[in-house]
Design a protein around this motif. Structure first.
Motif, mmCIF file in Angstrom:
data_model
loop_
_atom_site.group_PDB
_atom_site.id
_atom_site.type_symbol
_atom_site.label_atom_id
_atom_site.label_comp_id
_atom_site.label_asym_id
_atom_site.label_seq_id
_atom_site.Cartn_x
_atom_site.Cartn_y
_atom_site.Cartn_z
ATOM 1 N N TRP A 188 3.658 6.718 14.780
ATOM 2 C CA TRP A 188 3.450 5.360 14.117
ATOM 3 C C TRP A 188 1.932 5.277 14.537
ATOM 4 O O TRP A 188 1.240 4.712 13.701
ATOM 5 C CB TRP A 188 4.050 3.902 14.855
ATOM 6 C CG TRP A 188 5.384 3.988 14.098
ATOM 7 C CD1 TRP A 188 6.468 4.674 14.819
ATOM 8 C CD2 TRP A 188 6.039 3.667 13.009
ATOM 9 N NE1 TRP A 188 7.814 4.462 14.054
ATOM 10 C CE2 TRP A 188 7.039 3.761 12.797
ATOM 11 C CE3 TRP A 188 5.138 2.942 11.983
ATOM 12 C CZ2 TRP A 188 8.089 3.180 11.647
ATOM 13 C CZ3 TRP A 188 5.666 2.467 10.620
ATOM 14 C CH2 TRP A 188 7.297 2.839 10.692
ATOM 15 N N THR A 229 0.336 -10.461 5.302
ATOM 16 C CA THR A 229 1.115 -10.092 6.255
ATOM 17 C C THR A 229 0.944 -9.187 7.137
ATOM 18 O O THR A 229 1.608 -8.479 7.976
ATOM 19 C CB THR A 229 2.656 -10.010 5.680
ATOM 20 O OG1 THR A 229 2.495 -8.626 5.180
ATOM 21 C CG2 THR A 229 2.941 -11.072 4.552
ATOM 22 N N LEU A 230 -0.580 -8.582 7.013
ATOM 23 C CA LEU A 230 -0.785 -7.360 7.508
ATOM 24 C C LEU A 230 -0.817 -7.630 9.304
ATOM 25 O O LEU A 230 -1.173 -8.579 9.639
ATOM 26 C CB LEU A 230 -2.294 -6.938 7.312
ATOM 27 C CG LEU A 230 -2.220 -5.961 6.101
ATOM 28 C CD1 LEU A 230 -1.532 -6.285 4.909
ATOM 29 C CD2 LEU A 230 -3.692 -5.869 5.673
ATOM 30 N N GLY A 234 7.415 -1.351 5.354
ATOM 31 C CA GLY A 234 6.584 -1.359 6.572
ATOM 32 C C GLY A 234 7.053 -0.789 7.765
ATOM 33 O O GLY A 234 7.648 0.485 7.383
ATOM 34 N N ALA A 238 1.012 -1.046 0.042
ATOM 35 C CA ALA A 238 -0.121 -0.125 -0.166
ATOM 36 C C ALA A 238 0.883 1.177 -0.013
ATOM 37 O O ALA A 238 0.590 2.171 -0.644
ATOM 38 C CB ALA A 238 -1.043 0.049 1.230
HETATM 39 C C1 LIG Z 1 9.336 2.407 16.447
HETATM 40 C C2 LIG Z 1 9.455 0.814 16.154
HETATM 41 C C3 LIG Z 1 10.645 0.414 17.063
HETATM 42 C C4 LIG Z 1 10.669 -1.112 16.828
HETATM 43 N N1 LIG Z 1 11.944 -1.622 17.512
HETATM 44 C C5 LIG Z 1 12.115 -2.832 17.027
HETATM 45 C C6 LIG Z 1 13.359 -3.302 17.395
HETATM 46 O O1 LIG Z 1 14.279 -2.616 17.951
HETATM 47 N N2 LIG Z 1 13.741 -4.692 17.299
HETATM 48 C C7 LIG Z 1 12.942 -5.660 16.614
HETATM 49 O O2 LIG Z 1 13.140 -6.631 16.330
HETATM 50 N N3 LIG Z 1 11.643 -4.896 16.055
HETATM 51 C C8 LIG Z 1 11.233 -3.678 16.365
HETATM 52 N N4 LIG Z 1 10.154 -3.163 16.078
HETATM 53 C C9 LIG Z 1 9.169 -4.135 15.354
HETATM 54 C C10 LIG Z 1 9.445 -4.613 13.810
HETATM 55 O O3 LIG Z 1 9.573 -3.415 13.280
HETATM 56 C C11 LIG Z 1 8.356 -5.436 13.467
HETATM 57 O O4 LIG Z 1 8.451 -6.638 14.133
HETATM 58 C C12 LIG Z 1 8.561 -5.896 11.823
HETATM 59 O O5 LIG Z 1 9.085 -4.749 10.979
HETATM 60 C C13 LIG Z 1 7.266 -6.538 11.321
HETATM 61 O O6 LIG Z 1 7.268 -6.801 9.830
HETATM 62 P P1 LIG Z 1 6.055 -7.290 9.519
HETATM 63 O O7 LIG Z 1 6.447 -7.509 7.833
HETATM 64 O O8 LIG Z 1 5.454 -8.612 10.052
HETATM 65 O O9 LIG Z 1 4.937 -6.233 9.589
HETATM 66 P P2 LIG Z 1 4.961 -4.905 8.917
HETATM 67 O O10 LIG Z 1 6.214 -4.387 8.770
HETATM 68 O O11 LIG Z 1 3.955 -4.179 9.685
HETATM 69 O O12 LIG Z 1 4.475 -4.971 7.418
HETATM 70 C C14 LIG Z 1 3.190 -4.899 6.930
HETATM 71 C C15 LIG Z 1 3.235 -4.362 5.522
HETATM 72 O O13 LIG Z 1 1.762 -4.400 4.934
HETATM 73 C C16 LIG Z 1 1.542 -3.222 4.082
HETATM 74 N N5 LIG Z 1 0.099 -2.965 3.990
HETATM 75 C C17 LIG Z 1 -0.819 -2.549 5.022
HETATM 76 N N6 LIG Z 1 -2.015 -2.427 4.782
HETATM 77 C C18 LIG Z 1 -2.231 -2.879 3.415
HETATM 78 C C19 LIG Z 1 -2.944 -3.001 2.134
HETATM 79 N N7 LIG Z 1 -4.322 -2.740 2.581
HETATM 80 N N8 LIG Z 1 -2.678 -3.601 1.090
HETATM 81 C C20 LIG Z 1 -1.215 -3.785 0.904
HETATM 82 N N9 LIG Z 1 -0.339 -3.604 1.734
HETATM 83 C C21 LIG Z 1 -0.713 -3.200 3.007
HETATM 84 C C22 LIG Z 1 2.272 -2.148 5.252
HETATM 85 O O14 LIG Z 1 2.561 -1.020 4.391
HETATM 86 C C23 LIG Z 1 3.495 -2.897 5.574
HETATM 87 O O15 LIG Z 1 4.396 -2.800 4.484
HETATM 88 C C24 LIG Z 1 9.678 -1.811 15.983
HETATM 89 C C25 LIG Z 1 8.891 -1.323 15.577
HETATM 90 C C26 LIG Z 1 8.557 0.025 15.461
HETATM 91 C C27 LIG Z 1 7.415 0.692 14.953
#
Ligand SMILES: Cc1cc2nc3c(=O)[nH]c(=O)nc-3n(C[C@H](O)[C@H](O)[C@H](O)COP(=O)(O)OP(=O)(O)OC[C@H]3O[C@@H](n4cnc5c(N)ncnc54)[C@H](O)[C@@H]3O)c2cc1C
Length: 340
Positions: free
Chosen positions: A270, A154-155, A37, A31
């Motif tokens: 965030w 993966t949301l 993400g 998105a």
């Molecule tokens: C401020 C902060 C600090 C953090 N610190 C740490 C740390 O130090 N160490 C650590 O291990 N983890 C940390 N985390 C957690 C880490 O960022 C997450 O565990 C990881 O990035 C999650 O990845 P994911 O792909 O599962 O989810 P996400 O990264 O949330 O991926 C989901 C994706 O789906 C997309 N999306 C949403 N809706 C739609 C839609 N309708 N259509 C298409 N795409 C869509 C989003 O844009 C995103 O790209 C932190 C997070 C934050 C916010």
């Protein structure tokens, strides 16, 4: 080859695409107009995750496999504790040492994306609706309509429940458990303040601070190998309109006048990121939630992964990778049933 759609190009989506691309036609829908993400590196500084730990073996293995380098989080010296009445220095109890990726965590996303030779990535295309058409899934986005054999979301579960339309609707138990799963760090706002010098280090301070006065509740050293910075997590009730001035004022209280000589200031709230958090994520959390959900529907043609679904280190980068392992097991099973 079967056609698979992956919703989301965060770490989970890109990692899943990397190992599925050999056996399937993969299309990733993202998105936002960028990959990653919650991984979000701005001007070389991590506004999302920054740390990896020694017991997170999956992420460490991936970092090594992609040829990336780690450096150690600076934590030498005393920490500070701030209340409205006083500021005290103290020696914090030892914690697990954290590592950081050279170039920021964005380097991990870029390196992973560069391995996706046969994957189509559709950036800036939000998925809106999924329809179970019995032998396939119809997927509707902001820009078109597609047909896939399998869809992998993966949301963050809350987002999956609250922002996508399902026809037929998600089973009640899945929908409720998704809505009750907080998005890790969805309540947070993080700022990075860059300086000419790491002035806290010669004072014998690590840069680490706990504060009850705010606006930053927790502050850490955020220096890279060639730039100097502190980062802070912003308190829930901070005045975001004046956040830059208020953060610098706080750093001056803690570290003295040198803290007013600011080179750059970045802040990501965030709570306002519609593709990461929902309204329900606004409430700060006092403890790490018990993560882990195994869910599929549409006759197993729609699967849910992503860090919050992982029983192992859910919420972290490590959990994002762990959630993909379940997918690997599921697809092996499907292949066995298909007789492949
Ligand atoms: C401020 C902060 C600090 C953090 N610190 C740490 C740390 O130090 N160490 C650590 O291990 N983890 C940390 N985390 C957690 C880490 O960022 C997450 O565990 C990881 O990035 C999650 O990845 P994911 O792909 O599962 O989810 P996400 O990264 O949330 O991926 C989901 C994706 O789906 C997309 N999306 C949403 N809706 C739609 C839609 N309708 N259509 C298409 N795409 C869509 C989003 O844009 C995103 O790209 C932190 C997070 C934050 C916010």
């Amino acid at each position: 080859m079967k056609k698979i759609a992956i919703i989301g190009a965060g770490l989970s989506g890109l990692y899943a695409a990397s190992f599925l691309q050999k056996n399937y036609h993969i299309t990733v829908f993202e998105a936002r107009d960028r990959l990653g993400g919650r991984v979000h590196t701005v001007d070389g500084f991590d506004m999302g995750p920054s740390w990896v730990w020694g017991h997170h073996r999956r992420i460490l293995t991936l970092i090594r496999a992609l040829g990336l380098q780690l450096f150690t989080q600076y934590d030498s010296g005393l920490a500070l504790y701030e209340t409205p009445q006083k500021i005290e220095a103290f020696q914090p109890s030892p914690t697990l040492p954290a590592g950081r990726i050279r170039g920021g965590v964005r380097s991990l996303i870029d390196a992973l994306a560069s391995t996706l030779d046969s994957v189509t990535i559709r950036i800036g295309e939000a998925v809106e609706k999924l329809h179970d058409a019995t032998d396939h899934i119809e997927l509707y986005t902001s820009q078109g309509e597609y047909r896939f054999d399998l869809v992998i979301s993966t949301l963050p579960p809350r987002l999956a429940a609250e922002t996508l339309d399902y026809d037929p609707p998600l089973p009640h138990d899945i929908s409720e458990s998704f809505k009750n799963t907080p998005t890790w760090m969805g309540h947070s706002a993080k700022c990075v303040i860059e300086f000419n010098e790491p002035f806290w280090r010669p004072l014998g301070l690590s840069g680490f601070c706990f504060s009850h006065s705010g606006p930053m509740g927790e502050i850490h050293d955020a220096c890279t190998p060639d730039r100097y910075a502190l980062f802070g997590f912003i308190n829930a009730h901070a005045d975001m309109e004046h956040i830059e001035t208020d953060c610098i004022r706080q750093l001056r209280r803690l570290f003295g006048d040198a803290a007013t000589d600011v080179l750059s200031f970045h802040c990501v709230d965030w709570r306002k990121e519609r593709y990461s958090a929902t309204m329900a994520d606004g409430t700060p959390r006092s403890a790490h939630p018990d993560y882990g959900i195994e869910a599929s529907c549409f006759g197993n043609k729609l699967l849910f992964i992503g860090t919050e679904t992982s029983y192992d280190e859910g919420g972290y980068l490590e959990g994002a990778l762990a959630s993909c392992e379940r997918l690997d097991r599921f697809l092996r099973c499907e292949e066995a049933i298909d007789g492949r």
